[in-house]
Design a protein around this motif. Structure first.
Motif, PDB file in Angstrom:
ATOM      1  N   ARG A  35      -9.507   8.656   5.617  1.00 26.75           N
ATOM      2  CA  ARG A  35      -9.446   8.379   7.059  1.00 26.75           C
ATOM      3  C   ARG A  35      -9.251   9.674   7.836  1.00 26.75           C
ATOM      4  O   ARG A  35      -8.372  10.472   7.531  1.00 26.75           O
ATOM      5  CB  ARG A  35      -8.299   7.421   7.349  1.00 26.75           C
ATOM      6  N   VAL A  74      -9.351   3.374  -2.821  1.00 30.33           N
ATOM      7  CA  VAL A  74      -8.903   4.521  -2.021  1.00 30.33           C
ATOM      8  C   VAL A  74      -9.521   4.450  -0.627  1.00 30.33           C
ATOM      9  O   VAL A  74     -10.670   4.049  -0.457  1.00 30.33           O
ATOM     10  CB  VAL A  74      -9.293   5.850  -2.706  1.00 30.33           C
ATOM     11  N   THR A  75      -8.746   4.856   0.370  1.00 34.25           N
ATOM     12  CA  THR A  75      -9.218   4.985   1.744  1.00 34.25           C
ATOM     13  C   THR A  75      -9.185   6.453   2.150  1.00 34.25           C
ATOM     14  O   THR A  75      -8.192   7.139   1.907  1.00 34.25           O
ATOM     15  CB  THR A  75      -8.337   4.171   2.710  1.00 34.25           C
ATOM     16  N   GLU A 116      -5.484  10.988   4.437  1.00 33.94           N
ATOM     17  CA  GLU A 116      -5.692  11.207   5.860  1.00 33.94           C
ATOM     18  C   GLU A 116      -6.033  12.669   6.122  1.00 33.94           C
ATOM     19  O   GLU A 116      -5.346  13.574   5.656  1.00 33.94           O
ATOM     20  CB  GLU A 116      -4.448  10.809   6.652  1.00 33.94           C
ATOM     21  N   PRO A 127       0.480   6.994   3.180  1.00 29.27           N
ATOM     22  CA  PRO A 127      -0.704   7.841   3.300  1.00 29.27           C
ATOM     23  C   PRO A 127      -0.464   9.239   2.756  1.00 29.27           C
ATOM     24  O   PRO A 127       0.608   9.816   2.927  1.00 29.27           O
ATOM     25  CB  PRO A 127      -0.949   7.871   4.809  1.00 29.27           C
ATOM     26  N   ASP A 152      -4.139   4.624  -2.479  1.00 30.02           N
ATOM     27  CA  ASP A 152      -3.909   5.831  -1.692  1.00 30.02           C
ATOM     28  C   ASP A 152      -4.742   5.824  -0.411  1.00 30.02           C
ATOM     29  O   ASP A 152      -5.876   5.338  -0.385  1.00 30.02           O
ATOM     30  CB  ASP A 152      -4.283   7.080  -2.495  1.00 30.02           C
ATOM     31  N   VAL A 153      -4.151   6.384   0.628  1.00 30.00           N
ATOM     32  CA  VAL A 153      -4.857   6.647   1.880  1.00 30.00           C
ATOM     33  C   VAL A 153      -4.830   8.154   2.105  1.00 30.00           C
ATOM     34  O   VAL A 153      -3.767   8.735   2.326  1.00 30.00           O
ATOM     35  CB  VAL A 153      -4.209   5.923   3.074  1.00 30.00           C
ATOM     36  N   THR A 160     -12.905   2.547   1.299  1.00 31.21           N
ATOM     37  CA  THR A 160     -13.073   2.607   2.746  1.00 31.21           C
ATOM     38  C   THR A 160     -13.100   4.056   3.189  1.00 31.21           C
ATOM     39  O   THR A 160     -12.274   4.858   2.754  1.00 31.21           O
ATOM     40  CB  THR A 160     -11.932   1.871   3.477  1.00 31.21           C
ATOM     41  N   MET A 194       0.844  -1.198   0.000  1.00 32.54           N
ATOM     42  CA  MET A 194       0.000   0.000   0.000  1.00 32.54           C
ATOM     43  C   MET A 194       0.875   1.241   0.000  1.00 32.54           C
ATOM     44  O   MET A 194       1.942   1.280   0.615  1.00 32.54           O
ATOM     45  CB  MET A 194      -0.899   0.005   1.237  1.00 32.54           C
TER      46      MET A 194
END
Length: 436
Positions: free
Chosen positions: A81, A78-79, A59, A4, A56-57, A110, A1
């Motif tokens: 968060r 994609v996340t 944040e 972030p 990608d995350v 997510t 992954m």
């Protein structure tokens, strides 16, 4: 992954500085620094969503951020968060563009640990995706129940393999948590409050709704089928929930299906098939703790608007092992109030199960429905009232004898990516080994 994706330190410093300045409670005016910081945040977040790549995350750190336009994501994998549903807050109170807060057209998505407040329309809509996780999200209209609030809070539609857990939904003028026209769904450990419909499963195939709290809504948990949609729904299990005091006056938009839901409705099944309601704590819902109804008695039926192959009858409904307390003491709608007084007196109450009595005569064999299509109740001490809607209420009955039956239980919904289910399976296997 991938690493972030985070917002730059300079921007964050500006945001913190802007947000920390003193302001009068309720004052929506902003200093130049606040306005600039908000605009910079929105611009960078939009850019991150537009340029996101699979893996990608994104944040979003702790803070309260004001946005005036919708966000959208169209990239798989994609996340998004935040730092927590009460720590990372995206406010759309001054929204001037777009219908949703966040619109997602993507799979393997997510979103977790943030809040969306005061959107013009739906708060979080996920459309046509697979493998969706919506976790620890709060959606809220902070002015309280109002017809002017957005319709849906958490709103996955036409999805497959969807998990909604640990969320909070407050103030939606239609449904706080709604899953529609989807397949393979789990809705668990959520709280829905002060919505018209707390949790609604509509035209969905295979849904498990459990360990939720639905209170202070107009209707607590709804399982509906509606016409003129891509698929009819069936096979929903509603269990281990707490559904109580859903007595908020209906504030839905006139003409919408939920606008016909009586205030004081606990669990409502309308035109849906193969639904299990078990091991719930259902109490103090003023109209009825459980309502089982056909499309004919919903108040918005029209032959002209209903597709030819739509089945308006709820069939294969199984109610068992629930705990009921109170309820039925002050029904919404004049007809139900009169019925309560006529049958049970001023101080009495409607039984826990209110059924409109509608059945499909074309499916009857020797004057009765086949066993698999019956409304079956295995719940000690629970009564039923059949209001006989098809015969203009001429044969109202409280005879439960025809409902003393059982149905084959539905299978558990399984999501391959659901670690909690895997832990439960592992623990179950360990217990079996120990017992052996």
């Amino acid at each position: 992954m991938k690493t972030p994706v985070k917002f730059g330190a300079v921007l964050l410093a500006a945001l913190v500085a802007a947000c920390s300045q003193d302001s009068t409670p309720g004052d929506t005016r902003h200093t130049p620094a606040e306005s600039t910081a908000a605009a910079d945040f929105q611009k960078q977040l939009l850019k991150q969503l537009i340029t996101a790549q699979p893996g990608d995350v994104i944040e979003i750190p702790e803070g309260r951020y004001e946005l005036n336009r919708s966000l959208s994501l169209n990239v798989d994998g994609v996340t998004i968060r935040g730092a927590g549903m009460d720590k990372t807050i995206l406010s759309f109170k001054n929204q001037i563009q777009g219908a949703e807060g966040l619109l997602v057209n993507a799979s393997d998505f997510t979103i977790e640990d943030l809040a969306l407040e005061d959107t013009i329309g739906d708060a979080l809509k996920v459309n046509e995706g697979k493998n969706i996780i919506i976790r620890d999200i709060r959606v809220e209209w902070t002015n309280g129940p109002s017809t002017e609030n957005g319709a849906y809070g958490i709103y996955p539609v036409q999805t497959e393999n969807t998990l909604v857990e640990g969320t909070v939904a407050i103030g939606a003028s239609d449904a706080g948590i709604y899953v529609g026209q989807s397949r393979n769904v789990i809705v668990r450990n959520n709280r829905a409050e002060f919505n018209v419909a707390g949790i609604e499963i509509e035209n969905t195939i295979g849904a498990d709704v459990y360990d939720n709290v639905a209170t202070n809504n107009t209707g607590g948990i709804l399982v509906f089928n509606m016409p003129n949609l891509p698929q009819p729904g069936h096979s929903t299990r509603v269990y281990n929930n707490k559904v109580y005091k859903n007595n908020t006056e209906n504030f839905g938009h006139e003409g919408t299906p939920v606008a016909a839901v009586p205030a004081g409705s606990g669990v409502v099944i309308n035109s849906n098939d193969f639904v299990e309601i078990f091991n719930n704590e259902i109490s103090d819902n003023d109209t009825a703790n459980i309502i089982v109804s056909s499309y004919f008695s919903a108040g918005y039926y029209s032959d002209k608007s209903t597709q030819e192959n739509f089945d308006p009858y709820p069939e294969g409904i199984y109610i068992y092992d629930n705990t009921f307390t109170g309820g039925g003491t002050s029904p919404d709608h004049l007809e139900l109030k009169a019925l309560k007084v006529a049958k049970f007196g001023l101080t009495g109450r409607l039984p826990d199960v209110l059924w409109d009595g509608a059945v499909d005569s074309q499916k009857m064999v020797d004057g009765a429905l086949p066993p698999t299509l019956k409304l079956c109740i295995e719940n000690e001490g629970v009564g039923i009232i059949n209001i006989d809607v098809q015969n203009d209420f001429k044969n109202i009955s409280t005879d439960i004898a025809a409902h003393n039956c059982s149905l084959k239980k539905l299978p558990q919904v399984v999501l391959e990516f659901d670690s909690e289910q895997e832990e439960d399976k592992a623990q179950h296997a360990e217990n079996e080994v120990a017992d052996a």
